[in-house]
Design a protein around this motif. Structure first.
Motif, short mmCIF file in Angstrom:
data_model
loop_
_atom_site.label_atom_id
_atom_site.label_comp_id
_atom_site.label_asym_id
_atom_site.label_seq_id
_atom_site.Cartn_x
_atom_site.Cartn_y
_atom_site.Cartn_z
N MET A 36 0.85 -1.19 0.00
CA MET A 36 0.00 0.00 0.00
C MET A 36 0.89 1.24 0.00
O MET A 36 2.00 1.23 0.53
CB MET A 36 -0.92 0.01 1.22
CG MET A 36 -1.85 -1.19 1.30
SD MET A 36 -3.04 -1.28 -0.03
CE MET A 36 -4.27 -0.13 0.57
N PHE A 37 0.37 2.32 -0.61
CA PHE A 37 1.11 3.57 -0.71
C PHE A 37 0.29 4.69 -0.09
O PHE A 37 -0.94 4.68 -0.16
CB PHE A 37 1.40 3.89 -2.18
CG PHE A 37 2.20 2.83 -2.87
CD1 PHE A 37 3.59 2.88 -2.87
CD2 PHE A 37 1.58 1.78 -3.52
CE1 PHE A 37 4.33 1.90 -3.50
CE2 PHE A 37 2.32 0.79 -4.16
CZ PHE A 37 3.69 0.87 -4.14
N GLN A 38 0.96 5.66 0.51
CA GLN A 38 0.26 6.78 1.11
C GLN A 38 0.19 7.93 0.12
O GLN A 38 1.15 8.20 -0.62
CB GLN A 38 0.95 7.22 2.39
CG GLN A 38 0.79 6.21 3.51
CD GLN A 38 1.22 6.76 4.85
OE1 GLN A 38 1.84 7.81 4.94
NE2 GLN A 38 0.87 6.04 5.90
N PHE A 79 -1.79 1.37 -5.20
CA PHE A 79 -0.98 1.68 -6.37
C PHE A 79 -0.08 2.87 -6.05
O PHE A 79 -0.34 3.63 -5.13
CB PHE A 79 -1.88 2.01 -7.58
CG PHE A 79 -2.83 3.16 -7.33
CD1 PHE A 79 -2.45 4.47 -7.60
CD2 PHE A 79 -4.09 2.92 -6.82
CE1 PHE A 79 -3.31 5.52 -7.36
CE2 PHE A 79 -4.97 3.96 -6.58
CZ PHE A 79 -4.58 5.27 -6.85
N GLN A 80 0.97 3.04 -6.81
CA GLN A 80 1.89 4.15 -6.61
C GLN A 80 1.32 5.37 -7.33
O GLN A 80 1.23 5.38 -8.56
CB GLN A 80 3.27 3.80 -7.20
CG GLN A 80 4.29 4.92 -7.12
CD GLN A 80 4.75 5.19 -5.70
OE1 GLN A 80 5.21 4.29 -5.02
NE2 GLN A 80 4.64 6.41 -5.26
N LYS A 102 -3.06 12.36 -11.77
CA LYS A 102 -4.49 12.09 -11.61
C LYS A 102 -4.85 12.23 -10.14
O LYS A 102 -4.01 11.99 -9.27
CB LYS A 102 -4.84 10.68 -12.09
CG LYS A 102 -4.65 10.48 -13.57
CD LYS A 102 -5.08 9.10 -13.98
CE LYS A 102 -4.88 8.92 -15.48
NZ LYS A 102 -5.25 7.59 -15.91
N PRO A 103 -6.10 12.60 -9.87
CA PRO A 103 -6.50 12.72 -8.46
C PRO A 103 -6.54 11.36 -7.77
O PRO A 103 -6.80 10.33 -8.40
CB PRO A 103 -7.90 13.33 -8.54
CG PRO A 103 -8.39 13.03 -9.90
CD PRO A 103 -7.18 12.94 -10.78
N VAL A 104 -6.25 11.37 -6.48
CA VAL A 104 -6.29 10.16 -5.65
C VAL A 104 -7.27 10.44 -4.52
O VAL A 104 -7.23 11.52 -3.92
CB VAL A 104 -4.89 9.84 -5.08
CG1 VAL A 104 -4.95 8.65 -4.14
CG2 VAL A 104 -3.91 9.58 -6.20
N TYR A 105 -8.15 9.48 -4.24
CA TYR A 105 -9.16 9.67 -3.22
C TYR A 105 -9.04 8.63 -2.13
O TYR A 105 -8.68 7.48 -2.38
CB TYR A 105 -10.56 9.59 -3.85
CG TYR A 105 -10.81 10.66 -4.89
CD1 TYR A 105 -11.15 11.95 -4.51
CD2 TYR A 105 -10.68 10.37 -6.24
CE1 TYR A 105 -11.36 12.94 -5.45
CE2 TYR A 105 -10.89 11.35 -7.18
CZ TYR A 105 -11.23 12.64 -6.79
OH TYR A 105 -11.43 13.61 -7.73
N CYS A 106 -9.41 9.05 -0.91
CA CYS A 106 -9.49 8.09 0.19
C CYS A 106 -10.72 7.22 -0.03
O CYS A 106 -11.53 7.48 -0.93
CB CYS A 106 -9.59 8.83 1.54
SG CYS A 106 -11.12 9.77 1.77
N ARG A 107 -10.88 6.21 0.78
CA ARG A 107 -12.00 5.27 0.60
C ARG A 107 -13.35 5.99 0.67
O ARG A 107 -14.23 5.74 -0.14
CB ARG A 107 -11.92 4.19 1.68
CG ARG A 107 -12.97 3.12 1.56
CD ARG A 107 -12.82 2.07 2.64
NE ARG A 107 -11.53 1.43 2.65
CZ ARG A 107 -11.24 0.30 2.02
NH1 ARG A 107 -12.17 -0.31 1.34
NH2 ARG A 107 -10.04 -0.21 2.08
N ASP A 108 -13.51 6.90 1.63
CA ASP A 108 -14.79 7.59 1.79
C ASP A 108 -15.11 8.47 0.59
O ASP A 108 -16.23 8.43 0.06
CB ASP A 108 -14.80 8.43 3.07
CG ASP A 108 -14.73 7.56 4.33
OD1 ASP A 108 -15.21 6.40 4.28
OD2 ASP A 108 -14.21 8.05 5.34
N CYS A 109 -14.16 9.29 0.16
CA CYS A 109 -14.39 10.18 -0.98
C CYS A 109 -14.60 9.38 -2.26
O CYS A 109 -15.43 9.75 -3.10
CB CYS A 109 -13.24 11.17 -1.14
SG CYS A 109 -13.16 12.39 0.20
#
Length: 112
Positions: free
Chosen positions: A75-77, A91-92, A97-104
């Motif tokens: 996992m990547f932060q 994914f790295q 591209k935008p990256v979203y947390c699980r909730d968003c």
């Protein structure tokens, strides 16, 4: 054309019959080798492979949902593009591209 043949199982060493019908089936499938195991040992081996997640693919781990253990996913932060919190993603992130947390991510409809 085919006649029943007596073979010995390589696992239990018991004799078993390789019937004319089985020989015809093997030939129709293009199999060139005779079976090495009796029907009982073949069935046991098949169920053992299915239960451990194998399948003969030569993979280095057994996964695929058959109950086998699978290595932990790396996992990547990243910073969530929606709320700004720290998110862990499988994914790295490349930054383009935008990256979203699980909730968003679950609130967005564009992924469906």
């Amino acid at each position: 054309m085919y006649t029943d043949e007596q073979l010995n199982c390589t696992d239990c060493n018991a004799p078993f019959t390789f019937s004319a019908g089985e020989q015809e089936f093997f030939a129709a499938k293009g199999f060139t080798n005779k079976p090495n195991r009796c029907p009982d040992c073949r069935a046991a081996r098949k169920s053992q492979r299915a239960g451990s997640g194998g399948g003969g693919g030569g993979s280095s781990y057994s996964g695929g949902g058959y109950g086998g253990s699978r290595p932990a996913r790396e996992m990547f932060q990243a910073t969530c593009s929606g709320c700004g919190k720290v998110a862990e993603v499988p994914f790295q992130p490349r930054g383009d591209k935008p990256v979203y947390c699980r909730d968003c991510f679950s609130q967005r409809q564009s992924y469906r």
